[in-house]
Design a protein around this motif. Sequence first.
Motif, short mmCIF file in Angstrom:
data_model
loop_
_atom_site.label_atom_id
_atom_site.label_comp_id
_atom_site.label_asym_id
_atom_site.label_seq_id
_atom_site.Cartn_x
_atom_site.Cartn_y
_atom_site.Cartn_z
N LEU A 1 -3.05 6.29 -2.22
CA LEU A 1 -2.61 5.63 -0.99
C LEU A 1 -1.69 6.54 -0.17
N LYS A 2 -0.75 7.21 -0.82
CA LYS A 2 0.17 8.06 -0.07
C LYS A 2 -0.58 9.20 0.63
N ALA A 3 -1.53 9.81 -0.08
CA ALA A 3 -2.30 10.90 0.53
C ALA A 3 -3.09 10.39 1.73
N LEU A 4 -3.64 9.19 1.61
CA LEU A 4 -4.39 8.62 2.72
C LEU A 4 -3.48 8.36 3.91
N ARG A 5 -2.31 7.77 3.66
CA ARG A 5 -1.37 7.49 4.74
C ARG A 5 -0.89 8.78 5.40
N ASP A 6 -0.68 9.80 4.59
CA ASP A 6 -0.24 11.08 5.15
C ASP A 6 -1.31 11.67 6.08
N ARG A 7 -2.57 11.57 5.68
CA ARG A 7 -3.64 12.09 6.52
C ARG A 7 -3.75 11.29 7.82
N VAL A 8 -3.60 9.98 7.71
CA VAL A 8 -3.66 9.14 8.91
C VAL A 8 -2.51 9.49 9.85
N ALA A 9 -1.32 9.69 9.29
CA ALA A 9 -0.14 9.96 10.12
C ALA A 9 -0.29 11.23 10.96
N ALA A 10 -1.14 12.15 10.49
CA ALA A 10 -1.33 13.42 11.21
C ALA A 10 -2.38 13.32 12.30
N LEU A 11 -3.03 12.17 12.43
CA LEU A 11 -4.11 12.01 13.40
C LEU A 11 -3.59 11.53 14.75
N PRO A 12 -4.26 11.91 15.83
CA PRO A 12 -3.88 11.36 17.14
C PRO A 12 -4.19 9.88 17.27
N THR A 13 -5.05 9.38 16.38
CA THR A 13 -5.41 7.95 16.40
C THR A 13 -4.64 7.16 15.35
N ALA A 14 -3.53 7.70 14.86
CA ALA A 14 -2.79 7.03 13.79
C ALA A 14 -2.37 5.61 14.17
N HIS A 15 -2.11 5.38 15.46
CA HIS A 15 -1.67 4.06 15.92
C HIS A 15 -2.79 3.02 15.83
N ARG A 16 -4.00 3.44 15.54
CA ARG A 16 -5.13 2.50 15.42
C ARG A 16 -5.48 2.20 13.97
N HIS A 17 -4.56 2.53 13.06
CA HIS A 17 -4.72 2.22 11.64
C HIS A 17 -3.61 1.28 11.20
N ARG A 18 -3.96 0.32 10.34
CA ARG A 18 -2.97 -0.59 9.76
C ARG A 18 -3.14 -0.60 8.24
N PHE A 19 -2.03 -0.47 7.53
CA PHE A 19 -2.01 -0.57 6.07
C PHE A 19 -1.27 -1.84 5.68
N ALA A 20 -1.98 -2.78 5.08
CA ALA A 20 -1.37 -4.07 4.74
C ALA A 20 -0.99 -4.15 3.26
N GLY A 21 -1.32 -3.10 2.47
CA GLY A 21 -1.00 -3.13 1.05
C GLY A 21 -1.91 -4.04 0.26
N TRP A 22 -1.47 -4.35 -0.97
CA TRP A 22 -2.27 -5.25 -1.81
C TRP A 22 -2.05 -6.68 -1.35
N ILE A 23 -3.15 -7.39 -1.10
CA ILE A 23 -3.11 -8.78 -0.62
C ILE A 23 -3.62 -9.70 -1.72
N HIS A 24 -2.80 -10.66 -2.11
CA HIS A 24 -3.22 -11.57 -3.17
C HIS A 24 -4.38 -12.46 -2.72
N ASP A 25 -4.23 -13.08 -1.56
CA ASP A 25 -5.29 -13.93 -1.02
C ASP A 25 -5.93 -13.21 0.16
N ILE A 26 -7.04 -12.53 -0.12
CA ILE A 26 -7.67 -11.69 0.90
C ILE A 26 -8.57 -12.48 1.85
N ALA A 27 -8.91 -13.71 1.48
CA ALA A 27 -9.89 -14.48 2.25
C ALA A 27 -9.59 -14.51 3.75
N PRO A 28 -8.37 -14.79 4.19
CA PRO A 28 -8.11 -14.83 5.64
C PRO A 28 -8.32 -13.49 6.33
N TYR A 29 -8.13 -12.41 5.60
CA TYR A 29 -8.22 -11.08 6.21
C TYR A 29 -9.66 -10.68 6.55
N TYR A 30 -10.63 -11.23 5.84
CA TYR A 30 -12.01 -10.92 6.20
C TYR A 30 -12.31 -11.40 7.63
#
Length: 358
Positions: free
Chosen positions: A226-255
């Motif tokens: 996860l950290k490596a992925l976030r680091d790569r995203v942070a270096a992108l010009p489109t970083a503001h178009r990514h959201r990391f919500a972490g581990w979600i117990h009830d994922i149903a609403p997120y679909y």
Amino acid sequence: MKFLFVGTNQENTGASTHFVTLAQAMEEAGHQVGVMTCPGGLIAQELARSHVQVDNAMFRNAYDLRGYARVFAVAKRTKPDYLVGNFGKEYWPLIAIGRLLGIPVALFRHRIPPMKRLSAYLLPRLAHRFFAVSNYARQAYLDRGVPAERVHILYNPVNTTRYRPDRQQRSTILRTLGIDDEAIVLGYSGRMFAGKGIFVLLEAATKAMEREPRLHCLWLGDGPDLKALRDRVAALPTAHRHRFAGWIHDIAPYYSAMSMLAFPSLAPETFGRGSIEAQAAGIPVLCSNIGGLPETLLPGVTGLLLPPGDVDAWRDAILKTCEPSFRLPMGSAAREYMLARFSTIVIATQFVGILTDS
């Protein structure tokens, strides 16, 4: 019929979710269901929402005598028609208890890596029913010498009431994430691990974002990369178009917040539960053509099968699915496909049919 499900695994795994959903499916279909599980784990938390009778138990390993005694006492008292197990540490205890009490045993295997040689030989032969969760997994067991007549297939059920399209929920989730309602959201849910194809997906999504300004990415889950992925995203010009919500117990609403779900695995998956959950929510899926994933969708109708690791193919598929004329009919077809093939009532009926087939 009367069932006693035994599952004391405390981890948040697909096998645990399968265990819960199958137990609930049997209860909803009118069967009497009891469950033995450890307090505080995912299984106990999820079953607290249902009418399934839950008793406490714990198997630290296959030699835990206190676990044997506890399950033996409950099985002797309740006299189920079947003992059902999902986890390796309980396979031998259930076989032993079933033999002592004259109760047939159904075992599910969710993993492709082989069991120890003696267990791999004996368990499918000693269990009254031994289940694989995909054709892919079944063939892997047959390739290791398990007789074909000893391995049945029962797919994961999905609760199509819990996993369903919900436009209001979509707006709520997007607002919480700070994403515009008009955005096209590419979702990923799972373990943050390179073998799951997360870096391939990031590269493909980055190329797609260059051509589609409405495209955003929603990353759900945790893991060693996860950290490596976030680091790569942070270096992108489109970083503001990514959201990391972490581990979600009830994922149903997120679909509901997603426009499409990506399942970009590089290594074979035994099945791919997230694929059927997303489709039940009316979301088309993009899946690697590997392992059991092709069995979770209708290619070209409810989603797309793509070559694992092929960044350009994934970029093109993402862009194609951004088109409403392609995406929306696919989402509607996905929901209908789930109702007909993977809903709890369909799987419960199939399960009973296999158990009672002499």
